[in-house]
Enzyme design. Structure first.
Site, short mmCIF file in Angstrom:
data_model
loop_
_atom_site.label_atom_id
_atom_site.label_comp_id
_atom_site.label_asym_id
_atom_site.label_seq_id
_atom_site.Cartn_x
_atom_site.Cartn_y
_atom_site.Cartn_z
N GLY A 205 0.78 -1.22 0.00
CA GLY A 205 0.00 0.00 0.00
C GLY A 205 0.81 1.27 0.00
O GLY A 205 0.53 2.19 0.77
N ASN B 43 0.87 3.57 -2.29
CA ASN B 43 -0.02 4.66 -2.70
C ASN B 43 -1.01 5.00 -1.60
O ASN B 43 -1.40 6.17 -1.44
CB ASN B 43 -0.76 4.29 -3.99
CG ASN B 43 0.05 4.62 -5.23
OD1 ASN B 43 0.44 5.76 -5.44
ND2 ASN B 43 0.33 3.62 -6.06
N ARG C 34 -17.72 -13.70 -6.30
CA ARG C 34 -17.33 -12.29 -6.31
C ARG C 34 -18.48 -11.37 -5.92
O ARG C 34 -18.28 -10.37 -5.22
CB ARG C 34 -16.79 -11.91 -7.69
CG ARG C 34 -15.46 -12.55 -8.02
CD ARG C 34 -14.91 -12.02 -9.35
NE ARG C 34 -13.65 -12.67 -9.68
CZ ARG C 34 -12.47 -12.31 -9.21
NH1 ARG C 34 -12.40 -11.27 -8.37
NH2 ARG C 34 -11.37 -12.95 -9.55
N ARG D 91 -8.22 -7.42 -6.60
CA ARG D 91 -9.49 -8.10 -6.85
C ARG D 91 -10.17 -7.42 -8.03
O ARG D 91 -10.22 -6.19 -8.10
CB ARG D 91 -10.42 -7.99 -5.64
CG ARG D 91 -9.93 -8.67 -4.39
CD ARG D 91 -10.24 -10.14 -4.40
NE ARG D 91 -11.66 -10.41 -4.52
CZ ARG D 91 -12.15 -11.63 -4.75
NH1 ARG D 91 -11.33 -12.66 -4.87
NH2 ARG D 91 -13.44 -11.83 -4.85
N HIS E 68 -2.99 3.71 -12.08
CA HIS E 68 -2.44 2.61 -12.87
C HIS E 68 -1.06 3.01 -13.38
O HIS E 68 -0.86 4.14 -13.84
CB HIS E 68 -3.35 2.29 -14.06
CG HIS E 68 -2.85 1.16 -14.91
ND1 HIS E 68 -2.87 -0.15 -14.48
CD2 HIS E 68 -2.28 1.15 -16.14
CE1 HIS E 68 -2.35 -0.92 -15.42
NE2 HIS E 68 -1.98 -0.16 -16.43
#
Length: 219
Positions: free
Chosen positions: A17, A19, A70, A96, A114
């Site tokens: 983590g 970011n 899901r 996920r 991204h």
């Protein structure tokens, strides 16, 4: 007239983590328009949970292994977010694939960063693929999340030149440094109400134009 309360924001992680850490640090500024109200992980061993706890951010582990599919997991995730009064969701290495059902429930309130200049190099191994393609610029993108992987209206991008002797790791490090700059800025713009999506393009109130062109390499 009193100032608007900071937008309650949740960050979803699966690993270290970095970011997430950048977002938490940015939100510690007293005038930042978002409050990191929850860091949620689908993995109890996610290293980023320790950072969040050290910075006083509530954490939650919601393991996907306890759900039949899901959709069942996403329904539980959505319920937790709503129970915590979350208004904005930031994906930060959340490994996920979210269902279209959940993405639509958080449409234009869920953002992601991204490590490529989208729409180029969607998916994994972006730095290796950028080097193989011989591009002169690589970078990162903050965007609204849509049901398709690495799709969605682009909010901000940062470009870094690709050096002749770059390795995937060296390039990744320079791109990650820019992720830590533009992801907090993207959250700030969203929480401050400066973003509008029209025809799947983002309009930013008060955005400055006239940036100089970039050329790489220098010759």
């Amino acid at each position: 007239m009193s100032e608007a309360a900071p937008k309650r924001t949740a960050i979803l992680i699966s690993g270290r983590g970095s970011n997430m850490a950048a977002l938490v640090k940015a939100a510690e500024a007293p005038d930042f328009p978002a409050e990191i109200a929850l860091v949620l992980s689908n993995r109890e061993d996610a290293a980023g949970l320790d950072f969040a706890k050290e910075h006083g951010v509530p954490t939650l582990v919601l393991s996907h292994k306890g759900y039949a599919d899901r959709l069942a997991f996403d329904a539980a995730l959505d319920a937790y977010l709503k129970a915590e009064g979350i208004e904005i969701v930031c994906l930060a290495g959340f490994m996920r694939l979210l269902t279209p059902w959940l993405v639509e429930r958080w449409r234009n309130r869920m953002i992601n960063v991204h490590p490529s200049l989208l729409p180029s190099f969607k998916g994994l191994h972006t730095h290796e693929r950028a080097l193989e393609a011989g591009v002169r610029f690589h970078g990162c993108t903050v965007h609204f999340v849509r049901a398709e992987m690495d799709e969605g209206p682009i909010i901000l991008q940062a470009a870094v030149p690709v050096e002749a002797d770059d390795t995937p790791d060296a390039l990744a490090a320079r791109v990650l440094a820019q992720e830590h700059v533009i992801y907090p800025k993207g959250l700030e713009l969203l929480a401050a109400g400066r973003l509008k999506v029209a025809d799947e393009r983002v309009e930013i109130t008060g955005a400055k134009g006239g940036l100089p062109p970039l050329v790489s390499p220098g010759v």
